[in-house]
Design an enzyme around this catalytic site. Sequence first.
Site, mmCIF file in Angstrom:
data_model
loop_
_atom_site.group_PDB
_atom_site.id
_atom_site.type_symbol
_atom_site.label_atom_id
_atom_site.label_comp_id
_atom_site.label_asym_id
_atom_site.label_seq_id
_atom_site.Cartn_x
_atom_site.Cartn_y
_atom_site.Cartn_z
ATOM 1 N N LYS A 51 -12.836 -0.445 16.134
ATOM 2 C CA LYS A 51 -11.475 -1.018 16.071
ATOM 3 C C LYS A 51 -10.842 -1.061 17.464
ATOM 4 C CE LYS A 51 -10.508 -0.079 11.294
ATOM 5 N NZ LYS A 51 -9.984 0.800 10.270
ATOM 6 N N ASN A 99 0.856 -1.208 0.000
ATOM 7 C CA ASN A 99 0.000 0.000 0.000
ATOM 8 C C ASN A 99 0.883 1.246 0.000
ATOM 9 O OD1 ASN A 99 0.680 0.721 2.785
ATOM 10 N ND2 ASN A 99 -0.496 -1.103 3.322
ATOM 11 N N ASP A 132 -3.547 -6.153 4.628
ATOM 12 C CA ASP A 132 -4.615 -6.959 5.214
ATOM 13 C C ASP A 132 -4.728 -8.349 4.621
ATOM 14 O OD1 ASP A 132 -5.475 -5.102 7.061
ATOM 15 O OD2 ASP A 132 -6.685 -4.030 5.588
HETATM 16 N N1 CTP Z 1 -3.247 -3.247 11.705
HETATM 17 C C1 CTP Z 1 -2.515 -4.338 12.087
HETATM 18 N N2 CTP Z 1 -2.502 -5.451 11.310
HETATM 19 C C2 CTP Z 1 -3.233 -5.516 10.172
HETATM 20 C C3 CTP Z 1 -3.995 -4.390 9.780
HETATM 21 C C4 CTP Z 1 -3.974 -3.261 10.579
HETATM 22 O O1 CTP Z 1 -1.841 -4.278 13.108
HETATM 23 N N3 CTP Z 1 -3.226 -6.607 9.454
HETATM 24 C C5 CTP Z 1 -3.240 -2.070 12.576
HETATM 25 C C6 CTP Z 1 -2.711 -0.807 11.940
HETATM 26 O O2 CTP Z 1 -1.328 -0.657 12.201
HETATM 27 C C7 CTP Z 1 -3.511 0.268 12.628
HETATM 28 C C8 CTP Z 1 -4.819 -0.411 12.978
HETATM 29 O O3 CTP Z 1 -4.564 -1.800 12.924
HETATM 30 O O4 CTP Z 1 -2.902 0.690 13.824
HETATM 31 C C9 CTP Z 1 -5.965 -0.103 12.058
HETATM 32 O O5 CTP Z 1 -5.584 -0.257 10.721
HETATM 33 P P1 CTP Z 1 -6.627 -0.019 9.547
HETATM 34 O O6 CTP Z 1 -5.971 -0.318 8.253
HETATM 35 O O7 CTP Z 1 -7.266 1.331 9.719
HETATM 36 O O8 CTP Z 1 -7.746 -1.056 9.892
HETATM 37 P P2 CTP Z 1 -7.977 -2.552 9.541
HETATM 38 O O9 CTP Z 1 -8.012 -3.331 10.800
HETATM 39 O O10 CTP Z 1 -7.018 -3.023 8.499
HETATM 40 O O11 CTP Z 1 -9.461 -2.525 8.988
HETATM 41 P P3 CTP Z 1 -10.037 -1.961 7.598
HETATM 42 O O12 CTP Z 1 -8.898 -1.999 6.620
HETATM 43 O O13 CTP Z 1 -11.124 -2.909 7.309
HETATM 44 O O14 CTP Z 1 -10.516 -0.575 7.899
#
Ligand code: CTP
Length: 390
Positions: free
Chosen positions: A334, A207, A276
């Site tokens: 979250k 990303n 993700d």
């Molecule tokens: N995060 C993580 N591990 C992942 C994805 C996210 O530790 N696989 C952490 C990121 O570092 C951040 C938080 O979770 O501190 C939220 O990340 P975000 O991308 O906003 O959320 P997601 O949990 O990935 O959910 P979505 O993409 O569905 O919004």
Amino acid sequence: MIENKNILLGVSGGIASYKVLDLCSRLKKKNANLQVIMTPAATEFVSPLSFETMAKCKVYMDMWEGHHESVHHIDLPKWADVMLIAPATASTIGKMANGIADNFLIASYLACEKDVIIAPSMNTQMLLNPATQKNIEILKSYGVKVIAPESGILACNTVGDGRLEEPKNIVEYLEEYFTNKDLKGKKVIVSAGPTIEPIDFVRYVSNHSSGKMGYNIANEAKKRGADVVLVSGPVKPFAIKGINRIEVKTNEEMKNAIDENFDNADALIMAAAPVDYKSSIVSDHKIKKSGQNLKMEFVENTDILKYFGNKKTKQKVIGFAAETDDLIENASAKLKKKNADYIIANDLTKAGAGFNMDTNIASIISKDNIKNLEKMSKTELANQILDLIR
Ligand code: CTP
């Protein structure tokens, strides 16, 4: 912070003294108060008028100038919050180490009860000469702080150690010097940047995370005295000093690097944007074009924040939520789902927030509070976040 700090700047006679004009300009832009002392040798390289103009102050040189109002070499060190000598030549260092007060600068140094910082600059052989090395060691044993010279092309057309540290780095050093060390004794793990998940030998998914937020947090935490472990995905180079950086690629590597440091940590700040999803199959060779569409399956990746949210004992666990819709609702969900102590929520659709920007507009969300912050630089936001773990 440097603002309103009184810096007594001593300039001794090396060619690098011209660079110190730039240092003066940078310090004035940060609203530091300067007083300048030049040695007679320094005035051979740069005119006192140049320093008066850049530092916006009187330049002191003459020990014997009228003492009827005040004794300047006694009063200036009293006024100072810190004394900085840049460049510090071999001769000035030698005189400082041996207490030879034959000019205004050394007399002021001997009268100075505040911290003294020197930024040596000279030819490599002069620096390596046992006399100079011994004098530097003597000064260190007296508590003088030394900004080590850099290696590079010197005015004498040689390459080696002895170049004055760059003015912007001297400013950084002073910033750190004046920062309140309220995180001393705390171990802080910061993750930064994206992760990448391979598809085949040459391709991957990732990303646009730049790593700016995480690197800012790591640098500010270091300035505030924390023991920082920075776990970084692949990012463009950022300047860091005195920080243990562990470079990782995949989510698994990021999680493992954090895990190795987590038990005795006081806080984990997940500023990284881990990917993700990862491909269910990773080909160990390059997938060739077949003339057909390529179908792949992506499986959900480890949620690192959630893993450590559930593992935490004494640690404060802080995550981010970058959203385009329903910011507070999604961020609060979250917080709960990942068992974090705080979520720093930001709306990617707002001008001045998000990936690759120098600013952010965030809300700090905890179990029983929502604090909406103004638009601010990522450095300022880093400090707001670090306030949560004091
Ligand atoms: N995060 C993580 N591990 C992942 C994805 C996210 O530790 N696989 C952490 C990121 O570092 C951040 C938080 O979770 O501190 C939220 O990340 P975000 O991308 O906003 O959320 P997601 O949990 O990935 O959910 P979505 O993409 O569905 O919004």
